[in-house]
Scaffold this active site. Sequence first.
Site, PDB file in Angstrom:
ATOM      1  N   ASP A 170       0.811  -1.215   0.000  1.00 12.75           N
ATOM      2  CA  ASP A 170       0.000   0.000   0.000  1.00 12.75           C
ATOM      3  C   ASP A 170       0.847   1.268   0.000  1.00 12.75           C
ATOM      4  O   ASP A 170       0.621   2.171  -0.804  1.00 12.75           O
ATOM      5  CB  ASP A 170      -0.935   0.025   1.216  1.00 12.75           C
ATOM      6  CG  ASP A 170      -2.082  -0.967   1.068  1.00 12.75           C
ATOM      7  OD1 ASP A 170      -2.051  -1.797   0.133  1.00 12.75           O
ATOM      8  OD2 ASP A 170      -3.011  -0.905   1.887  1.00 12.75           O
ATOM      9  N   ARG A 178       1.228   6.884  16.746  1.00 17.72           N
ATOM     10  CA  ARG A 178       1.086   7.848  15.661  1.00 17.72           C
ATOM     11  C   ARG A 178       1.793   9.169  15.900  1.00 17.72           C
ATOM     12  O   ARG A 178       2.431   9.710  14.993  1.00 17.72           O
ATOM     13  CB  ARG A 178      -0.400   8.083  15.348  1.00 17.72           C
ATOM     14  CG  ARG A 178      -1.165   6.826  14.936  1.00 17.72           C
ATOM     15  CD  ARG A 178      -0.374   5.953  14.014  1.00 17.72           C
ATOM     16  NE  ARG A 178      -1.110   4.848  13.474  1.00 17.72           N
ATOM     17  CZ  ARG A 178      -0.543   3.856  12.805  1.00 17.72           C
ATOM     18  NH1 ARG A 178       0.783   3.835  12.618  1.00 17.72           N
ATOM     19  NH2 ARG A 178      -1.275   2.880  12.340  1.00 17.72           N
ATOM     20  N   ASP A 227      -6.542   6.923  12.394  1.00 25.11           N
ATOM     21  CA  ASP A 227      -5.117   7.188  12.227  1.00 25.11           C
ATOM     22  C   ASP A 227      -4.844   8.420  11.384  1.00 25.11           C
ATOM     23  O   ASP A 227      -3.895   9.170  11.647  1.00 25.11           O
ATOM     24  CB  ASP A 227      -4.418   5.965  11.642  1.00 25.11           C
ATOM     25  CG  ASP A 227      -4.216   4.889  12.692  1.00 25.11           C
ATOM     26  OD1 ASP A 227      -4.125   5.253  13.873  1.00 25.11           O
ATOM     27  OD2 ASP A 227      -4.169   3.705  12.328  1.00 25.11           O
ATOM     28  N   SER A 267      -7.267  -6.467   8.438  1.00 23.25           N
ATOM     29  CA  SER A 267      -6.075  -5.635   8.363  1.00 23.25           C
ATOM     30  C   SER A 267      -5.425  -5.528   9.736  1.00 23.25           C
ATOM     31  O   SER A 267      -6.088  -5.666  10.763  1.00 23.25           O
ATOM     32  CB  SER A 267      -6.426  -4.247   7.839  1.00 23.25           C
ATOM     33  OG  SER A 267      -7.028  -3.499   8.860  1.00 23.25           O
TER      34      SER A 267
END
Lengths: 409, 409, 409, 409
Positions: free
Chosen positions: B17, B99, B128, B182
């Site tokens: 990705d 993050r 996110d 995922s």
Amino acid sequence: MARDVKKVVLAYSGGLDTSVILKWLQTTYGCEVVTFTADLGQGEELTPAREKALLLGIKPENIFIEDVREEFVRDYVFPMFRANALYEGQYLLGTSIARPLIAKKQIEIARRVGADAVSHGATGKGNDQVRFELGYYALEPEITVIAPWREWDLTSRTRLLEFAEAHQIPIAKDKRGEAPFSVDANLLHSSSEGKVLEDPAEDAPDYVYQRTLSPEAAPDVATLVEIGFQQGDAVSIDGELLSPATLLTRLNELGRANGIGRLDLVENRFVGMKSRGIYETPGGTILLAAHRGIESITLDRGAAHLKDELMPRYAELIYNGFWFAPEREMLQAAIDHSQRFVTGTVKVKLYKGNATVVGRESPYSLYNQDLVTFEEGAVAYDHRDAAGFIKLNALRLRTYGARARKIPD
Amino acid sequence: MARDVKKVVLAYSGGLDTSVILKWLQTTYGCEVVTFTADLGQGEELTPAREKALLLGIKPENIFIEDVREEFVRDYVFPMFRANALYEGQYLLGTSIARPLIAKKQIEIARRVGADAVSHGATGKGNDQVRFELGYYALEPEITVIAPWREWDLTSRTRLLEFAEAHQIPIAKDKRGEAPFSVDANLLHSSSEGKVLEDPAEDAPDYVYQRTLSPEAAPDVATLVEIGFQQGDAVSIDGELLSPATLLTRLNELGRANGIGRLDLVENRFVGMKSRGIYETPGGTILLAAHRGIESITLDRGAAHLKDELMPRYAELIYNGFWFAPEREMLQAAIDHSQRFVTGTVKVKLYKGNATVVGRESPYSLYNQDLVTFEEGAVAYDHRDAAGFIKLNALRLRTYGARARKIPD
Amino acid sequence: MARDVKKVVLAYSGGLDTSVILKWLQTTYGCEVVTFTADLGQGEELTPAREKALLLGIKPENIFIEDVREEFVRDYVFPMFRANALYEGQYLLGTSIARPLIAKKQIEIARRVGADAVSHGATGKGNDQVRFELGYYALEPEITVIAPWREWDLTSRTRLLEFAEAHQIPIAKDKRGEAPFSVDANLLHSSSEGKVLEDPAEDAPDYVYQRTLSPEAAPDVATLVEIGFQQGDAVSIDGELLSPATLLTRLNELGRANGIGRLDLVENRFVGMKSRGIYETPGGTILLAAHRGIESITLDRGAAHLKDELMPRYAELIYNGFWFAPEREMLQAAIDHSQRFVTGTVKVKLYKGNATVVGRESPYSLYNQDLVTFEEGAVAYDHRDAAGFIKLNALRLRTYGARARKIPD
Amino acid sequence: MARDVKKVVLAYSGGLDTSVILKWLQTTYGCEVVTFTADLGQGEELTPAREKALLLGIKPENIFIEDVREEFVRDYVFPMFRANALYEGQYLLGTSIARPLIAKKQIEIARRVGADAVSHGATGKGNDQVRFELGYYALEPEITVIAPWREWDLTSRTRLLEFAEAHQIPIAKDKRGEAPFSVDANLLHSSSEGKVLEDPAEDAPDYVYQRTLSPEAAPDVATLVEIGFQQGDAVSIDGELLSPATLLTRLNELGRANGIGRLDLVENRFVGMKSRGIYETPGGTILLAAHRGIESITLDRGAAHLKDELMPRYAELIYNGFWFAPEREMLQAAIDHSQRFVTGTVKVKLYKGNATVVGRESPYSLYNQDLVTFEEGAVAYDHRDAAGFIKLNALRLRTYGARARKIPD
């Protein structure tokens, strides 16, 4: 101390300590004693309490014995669980929540029999004295409260036993010696504290646990249970509708068998010191997990987060004995308002100490698979909205960050 | 959308990705791409990321790879654990807390290389994107942010693969088909969501779990571990001083082996919908229990209760991406102030999914056996003080109760 | 943007801006426009709004005009005042509280006339767009919302006037030039912001104030007013029972004459920037003082303090437009529960900008002169109880203080 | 009660009551008395206190007199004002904040002179006894505390005077009769309560006020004052840098002259009853307005709102006497963290009871005229971002609203 008392309603368990209190009240205050013994699910027969009261000279019409298990679970335990209440992040408040009910019953009896005082067997260092007495005073502001453990001089086990013998109070053989720890129990939990448990560095000996198998002793195969909720309260197990107390009893059995609900905790008492307790709340532990599970799909985020923020205060109020205070009622009003659609079923897996939610369903679910799916769906979620959302949430931080640059360190 | 960008720092994992994103940035914005790949303990080799970046035409001096595990645990995970942070009562915030660090590193690199933009691979429906971008904007208010998943038209797996093939991006065989869910991972946790997990009524299939044995598969004998704390942070295991990341790695191994730290949760995203996630936080789950354990004897009640009341807000801020917001820093200042004496050791028993505190010790313990003992001791606790304490606490309730009598229902 | 809309309900004031919007909706969306004009006490005639709507081609059956003043005060203003709500410590939320009512009315009309869209005249930088639209969406999740100020290209005054002229919209002479600031008004307050007010370092010019005399211009002699409350809501002035809107109107007159209720504030908008506003809330300022006055003798301390702690959140929710959110309703449930005995009368002295409580009385007063008097009274307050109260409150601090000694600095 | 005390440090004002206490301590405890008299800005000469102490037989080396005004304002008043602290929404905590400082000084002296006890003149029904004693115990856990008003039998004015006469304590003529109310004063405020003020329905007589002109008596022309702040604390008036105590003194003069800072309040005491007080805080009232003013342009929204939510708890802690408790320090750490850029100047208009902010400026202002202006500017605020912001904020409400439809009422 030598207050003038005519008739006192005593919270009477039938055990040695409250029997001594009974006699001490008669001899010290020269007053008529009325006993109240409640079945809160502590797992003891109540018939001996009646016999012992009679033996100690209580008139039959002054002996009150009541099974309050349904009321206890329906009006105290369940409202508290709507809040997901945990004291200090961990304790399910099993002892705390029983005290207001006992206080309320004593006051009701006091009114019925025209008593001017109430009494309890809680010691002078614990929280229970506070919980009992705040309940008494809130409901009957002018009542006289007698707390023998704070007044008398029976400050050692020896003296207590001497007093018992002097007054022909029967002493069970196993009560001669000192118990290695003290216990409180009701349908929600049992707690153990004191003596052998007083060193928080030392693991609790296994014989302390009374209501749960150890995880090690629990079955090697998990048990699945499905709990049904209506408006925030559990109403069924595996599809069978059950009364509150019956349901909690069933959950206790399931929890006991699977080693669920043990807690070894050092907590902060309202009276100011830390103490260490061993709690066993098998059914309650399952219930909390399940309630959080049903809330997770039926509560709106705003409601859920507000509940989480209010919870520590709510739990503290109950722990400290402020069940009948207006601020507890205000919080309850807020919490209850949130539970209208907390209806559905939760699957919980029980296995060797773990109560794990593995599925939840509700006719009022707010979970929307179309919204969450990675696939761009038919639903009105436009990815580009997120850009604006972030931009405006960031605006103040950008302004703030830009200022930070101006400043010499 | 067709913003003018010269150089962009991309959070690059080396996976399919972000490789597509890399290429898409080059072709769409015609800009120089700088890659940043961090070792956060996600358990993947970083060398392939470098090779792939080179293969996709990134200049060597534009490839940044860094092992940030120690910084991650020391400056993000540990401060958060000082708060006992749990989002919605249960989630240990494993993804959320990583993050801000990535965002900070990207901004630092952008400054170093003179980039005017940053980019990430988070989708348009998740949290996110918010966490990354609030971080970027807070630290560098004028930065341009590119969020390809909100901009491009590669909205299906097929299109994405077509784009990859058209641009000679290597596709691992197992990435051809769609993943059944995922994953995000770092040293604190791994999370799984989407696809097979989207029905919250259905139990998660066992193959979803990657980082923990099931409780059933864990050893039949408990493991005892002793965790040492200094000023609120874990510093040792069984007496051995360890760096933050090493310590957490060790706890992860212990947790993994004992089936600890699994969570199946329906949570509320900041962007407005509910989602279901499977989290595995083996070491963090042990750490939370241990931290609460050491706090239980070293934190004063007032501090502990204030922390509990502030915690849900603190956890919400981290979940929503407001790590760099002043209100998070204010709460951190309050929390950190409380941790000065949170020093000592905690014994935790690990057994088939359970992490149970069974002992705690501290040179700064506030637990006082003399105060709590049932025996009347030498200490300055006078039982009679409790009477006054209760009386004055009851005073307002008595006044309140007396008024209630006045009122006709 | 070119969404398919058949019929839209517009919040229509009859002024130039919303007239332009009306026309723009017709020409841009080719849809039928339904106008809703509310009398919220803004002090404007509604007849011209009807005439203007007719002139602009709205069918008579599509023109809705309603006097909602009583509903506004009874169901929005009064519940909010039960909370003593102040945004950022100062702002009485006069604009914020009117928006949910207008949104609700628009949705009701949309259902009645079968409209598929709603529209409003709030700009893209303010809070009102959020308040309107959160209201719309909460009540009618699938409604289409049109916010012309965010969509059209009439981004300057000149273009707006050109559009008006091109579509034969009458322009009042004084609307040709630009207003020196913009105004919102209803029965609770009027607000002024923008242009001449945009520099927060500069005092607001006197001509900005519309609804209050300056303190300097107010009478040199104080006015005494007695406000009666029942269950938290004001019901009478100087003994005369008044409907909610009539009462607030009367308080506005009293406040106006005495220069009460001006506020010059820099506040934080929900959309992320700071703005400066001049607010005039004459009656509301008196009402807040009086409500705090009656609460001071009728609310228990626990309830009062909980209310104070919840208030900032409650005010923020209203400011941000979350009136119809469940968390606002939960807080309202808590607040309303506290108001059952907030009944009695308060004397307020009005004098040149000051609204000062100088007396309060209630049949349900919790103030007890016997308790508070310096003389040792008949009442059950024993000075010695205070010793125990302090001792137990101090216990944890003593333990904490003793530990502090152990620690080398 | 007959505790063994060798040397006691008494908080001594030089007035009749504490002189009686001094003598009573000598005669009852047979101990050496050390006096501590502080100049907190109460407006009384300290020389007579020294003379009187000598007269009553205190050794010169046992008389401690200290001007603590700067320390009081710098280390107690200013930190509290950083929080915008108001107890029960209104009270500026003028008495509460002085007590911890006195307690701390007494303990310091006790250590220096080797005293084993401390004593104060606060009565048994008030808050001050709690504040003093919690301070003593927190700082010196093993200290003995003597609270004569709770111990002695001088429970009427007559007995007190008899005792004074019997012990040759000089009695000022105006102290023969009973004071019509009692007063506490320091640099921050003066408070009056008791006797003629005990009926909360009756307006306070004008002679009660000591420190402020009435608004009616204040000048007919407003006074403008400019207050400078650095990091949250006031540092200058009209450009002149002033020490903390000098600054507050100057503000007091300005407030006094302009009739500012009177408060007539019924409040809830920590010891459980309601009481009525008349407070005069002229300088503090101006300071609070000015501090909110400078914060309005320098504090980020998140920080400001968190401060507002924490404030009631913070104020309650100070009111209740928990200045030295860790939770107060934690809150202070959070508050102080927010004040780093609270720097700039505020213009305040003083007029007949009103202190109105009319302008604010700061080198660190977060107010951004470009962002807020109605004109579409160069700045990065895109109106369309608001659409996404609203859409995602609405998402949960839409889901919630859609569910509401499902439910039969």
